[in-house]
Design a protein around this motif. Structure first.
Motif, PDB file in Angstrom:
ATOM      1  N   LYS A  30      37.138  38.379  53.014  1.00  0.00           N
ATOM      2  CA  LYS A  30      38.402  38.833  52.790  1.00  0.00           C
ATOM      3  C   LYS A  30      38.207  40.173  52.481  1.00  0.00           C
ATOM      4  CE  LYS A  30      37.990  35.020  49.143  1.00  0.00           C
ATOM      5  NZ  LYS A  30      38.199  34.375  47.181  1.00  0.00           N
ATOM      6  N   ALA A  31      37.477  41.077  52.695  1.00  0.00           N
ATOM      7  CA  ALA A  31      37.782  42.685  52.815  1.00  0.00           C
ATOM      8  C   ALA A  31      38.362  43.113  53.878  1.00  0.00           C
ATOM      9  CB  ALA A  31      36.491  43.274  52.107  1.00  0.00           C
ATOM     10  N   GLU A  32      38.634  43.874  54.235  1.00  0.00           N
ATOM     11  CA  GLU A  32      38.989  44.395  55.029  1.00  0.00           C
ATOM     12  C   GLU A  32      38.008  45.698  55.957  1.00  0.00           C
ATOM     13  OE1 GLU A  32      42.917  47.184  57.244  1.00  0.00           O
ATOM     14  OE2 GLU A  32      42.711  46.873  55.051  1.00  0.00           O
ATOM     15  N   GLN A  33      37.338  46.268  55.077  1.00  0.00           N
ATOM     16  CA  GLN A  33      35.882  46.655  55.363  1.00  0.00           C
ATOM     17  C   GLN A  33      34.884  46.217  54.452  1.00  0.00           C
ATOM     18  OE1 GLN A  33      35.467  51.119  54.760  1.00  0.00           O
ATOM     19  NE2 GLN A  33      35.501  50.860  57.442  1.00  0.00           N
ATOM     20  N   VAL A  34      33.163  46.454  55.475  1.00  0.00           N
ATOM     21  CA  VAL A  34      32.609  46.072  54.550  1.00  0.00           C
ATOM     22  C   VAL A  34      31.591  47.317  55.432  1.00  0.00           C
ATOM     23  CG1 VAL A  34      30.846  44.095  53.611  1.00  0.00           C
ATOM     24  CG2 VAL A  34      33.113  43.528  54.390  1.00  0.00           C
ATOM     25  N   LEU A  35      31.046  47.816  54.320  1.00  0.00           N
ATOM     26  CA  LEU A  35      29.589  48.398  54.385  1.00  0.00           C
ATOM     27  C   LEU A  35      28.366  47.784  53.969  1.00  0.00           C
ATOM     28  CD1 LEU A  35      31.078  51.879  53.682  1.00  0.00           C
ATOM     29  CD2 LEU A  35      31.358  50.531  56.359  1.00  0.00           C
ATOM     30  N   THR A  91      43.314  42.296  43.708  1.00  0.00           N
ATOM     31  CA  THR A  91      45.442  41.368  43.183  1.00  0.00           C
ATOM     32  C   THR A  91      45.515  42.625  42.544  1.00  0.00           C
ATOM     33  OG1 THR A  91      44.202  40.446  41.598  1.00  0.00           O
ATOM     34  CG2 THR A  91      44.006  39.225  43.410  1.00  0.00           C
ATOM     35  N   ASP A  92      44.618  43.938  42.104  1.00  0.00           N
ATOM     36  CA  ASP A  92      45.293  44.167  41.029  1.00  0.00           C
ATOM     37  C   ASP A  92      46.304  45.274  41.555  1.00  0.00           C
ATOM     38  OD1 ASP A  92      45.776  46.713  38.850  1.00  0.00           O
ATOM     39  OD2 ASP A  92      44.737  47.865  39.835  1.00  0.00           O
ATOM     40  N   THR A  93      47.696  44.846  40.886  1.00  0.00           N
ATOM     41  CA  THR A  93      49.006  45.140  41.103  1.00  0.00           C
ATOM     42  C   THR A  93      49.204  47.357  40.079  1.00  0.00           C
ATOM     43  OG1 THR A  93      50.557  44.087  40.174  1.00  0.00           O
ATOM     44  CG2 THR A  93      50.331  43.906  42.191  1.00  0.00           C
ATOM     45  N   HIS A  94      48.841  47.414  39.323  1.00  0.00           N
ATOM     46  CA  HIS A  94      48.972  48.640  38.312  1.00  0.00           C
ATOM     47  C   HIS A  94      49.047  49.886  38.783  1.00  0.00           C
ATOM     48  CE1 HIS A  94      47.563  45.961  35.478  1.00  0.00           C
ATOM     49  NE2 HIS A  94      46.949  45.522  35.994  1.00  0.00           N
ATOM     50  N   ARG A  95      48.732  49.973  40.654  1.00  0.00           N
ATOM     51  CA  ARG A  95      48.467  51.285  41.530  1.00  0.00           C
ATOM     52  C   ARG A  95      48.739  50.796  43.341  1.00  0.00           C
ATOM     53  NH1 ARG A  95      45.151  54.355  43.023  1.00  0.00           N
ATOM     54  NH2 ARG A  95      46.421  56.206  42.028  1.00  0.00           N
ATOM     55  N   ALA A  96      48.321  50.123  43.266  1.00  0.00           N
ATOM     56  CA  ALA A  96      49.263  49.419  44.562  1.00  0.00           C
ATOM     57  C   ALA A  96      49.893  50.084  45.005  1.00  0.00           C
ATOM     58  CB  ALA A  96      48.181  48.325  45.164  1.00  0.00           C
ATOM     59  N   ARG A  97      50.586  50.064  45.558  1.00  0.00           N
ATOM     60  CA  ARG A  97      52.729  50.195  45.767  1.00  0.00           C
ATOM     61  C   ARG A  97      52.785  48.915  46.990  1.00  0.00           C
ATOM     62  NH1 ARG A  97      53.564  55.964  48.589  1.00  0.00           N
ATOM     63  NH2 ARG A  97      53.191  57.084  47.217  1.00  0.00           N
ATOM     64  N   ASP A  98      51.715  48.437  47.595  1.00  0.00           N
ATOM     65  CA  ASP A  98      51.753  46.884  48.096  1.00  0.00           C
ATOM     66  C   ASP A  98      51.154  46.027  48.024  1.00  0.00           C
ATOM     67  OD1 ASP A  98      50.141  47.822  51.781  1.00  0.00           O
ATOM     68  OD2 ASP A  98      49.798  47.536  49.311  1.00  0.00           O
ATOM     69  N   GLY A  99      50.420  45.707  46.592  1.00  0.00           N
ATOM     70  CA  GLY A  99      49.165  44.972  45.796  1.00  0.00           C
ATOM     71  C   GLY A  99      48.443  44.058  46.882  1.00  0.00           C
ATOM     72  N   ARG A 100      48.091  45.445  48.357  1.00  0.00           N
ATOM     73  CA  ARG A 100      47.017  44.073  49.644  1.00  0.00           C
ATOM     74  C   ARG A 100      46.057  45.655  49.886  1.00  0.00           C
ATOM     75  NH1 ARG A 100      52.329  43.490  51.621  1.00  0.00           N
ATOM     76  NH2 ARG A 100      52.066  45.535  53.249  1.00  0.00           N
ATOM     77  N   GLU A 101      45.998  46.461  48.691  1.00  0.00           N
ATOM     78  CA  GLU A 101      44.982  47.583  48.947  1.00  0.00           C
ATOM     79  C   GLU A 101      43.729  47.011  48.112  1.00  0.00           C
ATOM     80  OE1 GLU A 101      45.816  51.592  47.591  1.00  0.00           O
ATOM     81  OE2 GLU A 101      47.833  51.956  48.248  1.00  0.00           O
ATOM     82  N   ARG A 102      42.917  46.071  49.360  1.00  0.00           N
ATOM     83  CA  ARG A 102      41.722  45.491  48.867  1.00  0.00           C
ATOM     84  C   ARG A 102      40.338  46.510  49.102  1.00  0.00           C
ATOM     85  NH1 ARG A 102      40.880  40.643  47.802  1.00  0.00           N
ATOM     86  NH2 ARG A 102      42.916  39.036  48.506  1.00  0.00           N
ATOM     87  N   PRO A 103      39.265  47.208  47.943  1.00  0.00           N
ATOM     88  CA  PRO A 103      38.691  47.885  48.052  1.00  0.00           C
ATOM     89  C   PRO A 103      37.873  47.740  49.656  1.00  0.00           C
ATOM     90  CG  PRO A 103      38.612  46.570  45.554  1.00  0.00           C
ATOM     91  CD  PRO A 103      39.755  45.812  46.960  1.00  0.00           C
ATOM     92  N   ILE A 104      36.618  48.847  50.071  1.00  0.00           N
ATOM     93  CA  ILE A 104      36.180  48.739  50.687  1.00  0.00           C
ATOM     94  C   ILE A 104      35.101  48.105  50.186  1.00  0.00           C
ATOM     95  CG2 ILE A 104      34.155  50.392  51.320  1.00  0.00           C
ATOM     96  CD1 ILE A 104      36.867  52.293  51.515  1.00  0.00           C
ATOM     97  N   LEU A 105      33.962  47.100  50.564  1.00  0.00           N
ATOM     98  CA  LEU A 105      32.936  46.773  50.013  1.00  0.00           C
ATOM     99  C   LEU A 105      32.126  46.770  50.608  1.00  0.00           C
ATOM    100  CD1 LEU A 105      31.741  44.220  48.363  1.00  0.00           C
ATOM    101  CD2 LEU A 105      32.023  42.631  49.687  1.00  0.00           C
TER     102      LEU A 105
END
Length: 423
Positions: free
Chosen positions: A363-368, A326-340
């Motif tokens: 909730k993650a776009e990618q999980v390894l 949910t951090d918007t300090h850096r993400a331009r669109d606020g949707r850059e969920r981390p890789i888990l």
């Protein structure tokens, strides 16, 4: 955010390999010692510029095979996707020299890579956040801060440099005092000013981070522990060891009233000056702070059961995932969920905690996920499977990749020869 291709050259047990990933959940499968953790360590290194396993970067460069020439360095290269943007992130770890980096083929300083890849890693070592030394908890906060604010890493590097050089001066002053020579405090005063400035910034960052972390970490703890006991998290400032002041209040001052915080730290440094010279160590500053963790008012370390400790460690990491998502300090669109990334942790968790973790993974776009056996991974997960094998001559490599949609088709593995990253 997700990585579609990861290329490794002379990194740990990898001589050369390119692994292709998709969105969603990927299980990295193989017996122990094949190179699974080395692979996810490379991804995590791109996010933090440090390993979660070793302190020295030289350990990341492949050890030469008998009769082989020792490689000069290791290269990690990843194709990263975030929203509609695509970028190539490259990092060269050079033995005995400064690391080099490139972004979309253009040379940059390694520090400029920070934030290009966002990762939350949960590994067995993370139990040290709860059971280990304060340095483990500080590192947890610092790893989050580096991903949230690019300047955090810069200030932290400055702080580490100041602490090293100030400690060297304290040792010299101690030798002067013991030998009867005059003790000149003028140089120490200069380093004090720099230490106060860097410390005020770091503590402000950490307190701001903690303010964001407390609520999601508590929510996650209710999920993974069935609300058994109440988790309390607070920043423990080393200035309280000098004066009887409230830790929460003094840490908050670093952001709300930095001048007042600087004055309090200067007073603390003046108070412990003789002790520091006698001992030759820095006694006050963020390097001495801690993260306090309690369950129903009792310290987690030393009082919590093994299962409760796992719940707290997992809650902190999943809370970090929520904060970075949910951090918007850096993400331009606020949707850059981390890789888990989950490194061999399912085998350590009971069935209830496994199910709770699966809920968050959605909730993650990618999980390894790394696992020694497929049975270690919950059956409910629909996953791709990447199999890793280590050969005495070829090193670790991906020997096959079974896509989730291919599972019941009888098709052969679809990535024996993974797609090469574009040059």
């Amino acid at each position: 955010m997700y990585i579609s291709h990861l290329a490794l050259d002379d990194f740990r047990s990898y001589i050369h390999d390119v692994i292709e990933f998709r969105r969603g959940v990927t299980v990295i499968l193989g017996p122990n010692g094949q190179g699974k953790t080395n692979l996810i360590e490379a991804v995590n290194y791109l996010a933090h510029l440090s390993s979660h396993r070793v302190a020295a970067d030289t350990a990341l460069v492949r050890f030469p095979l008998p009769g082989d020439v020792a490689p000069a360095g290791a290269v990690i290269r990843a194709k990263v996707h975030a929203g509609d943007r695509e970028r190539i992130v490259e990092l060269e770890i050079v033995r005995g020299r400064a690391n080099r980096a490139r972004l979309n083929r253009n040379p940059i300083r390694p520090r400029e890579i920070l934030g290009q890849v966002k990762v939350v890693l949960f590994a067995p070592e993370d139990l040290n956040i709860v059971k280990g030394d304060p340095s483990d908890r500080r590192r947890f906060l610092d790893d989050m801060g580096i991903q949230m604010w690019p300047t955090y890493g810069v200030v932290k590097s400055d702080l580490d440099r100041i602490l090293r050089q100030r400690a060297a001066l304290l040792k010299q002053l101690g030798k002067d005092r013991r030998s009867g020579r005059p003790v000149d405090l003028a140089g120490l005063s200069i380093w004090n000013d720099q230490l106060i400035d860097a410390s005020t910034q770091i503590v402000a960052y950490r307190q701001r981070l903690l303010d964001d972390l407390v609520e999601p970490a508590n929510e996650m703890h209710h999920i993974v522990s069935e609300g058994a006991r109440e988790l309390t998290i607070a920043y423990e400032n080393s200035l309280t060891q000098v004066d009887e002041i409230d830790a929460q209040t003094v840490s908050s001052l670093s952001a709300t009233d930095p001048q007042r915080y600087s004055e309090m730290m200067k007073h603390a440094l003046d108070t412990v000056c003789d002790q520091e010279i006698n001992r030759g160590v820095n006694l006050v500053g963020p390097h001495r702070d801690d993260l306090g963790l309690w369950l129903d008012g009792m310290p987690v370390k030393g009082y919590a059961s093994h299962g409760e400790s796992w719940s707290v460690a997992l809650s902190l990491k999943l809370g970090a995932f929520e904060v970075l998502s949910t951090d918007t300090h850096r993400a331009r669109d606020g949707r850059e969920r981390p890789i888990l990334i989950l490194d061999d942790v399912f085998a350590e968790l009971d069935e209830y905690r496994r199910r709770a973790l699966v809920r968050v993974m959605e909730k993650a776009e990618q999980v390894l996920i790394t696992a020694a056996a497929q049975t270690d991974v919950p059956h409910a997960l629909v996953t791709d499977i990447v199999k890793i094998e280590r050969d005495g001559h070829a090193g670790s490599r991906c020997i096959s990749a079974i896509r989730a949609s291919d599972d019941n088709t009888g098709l052969p593995p679809s990535a024996d020869n993974p797609t090469q990253m574009e040059d």
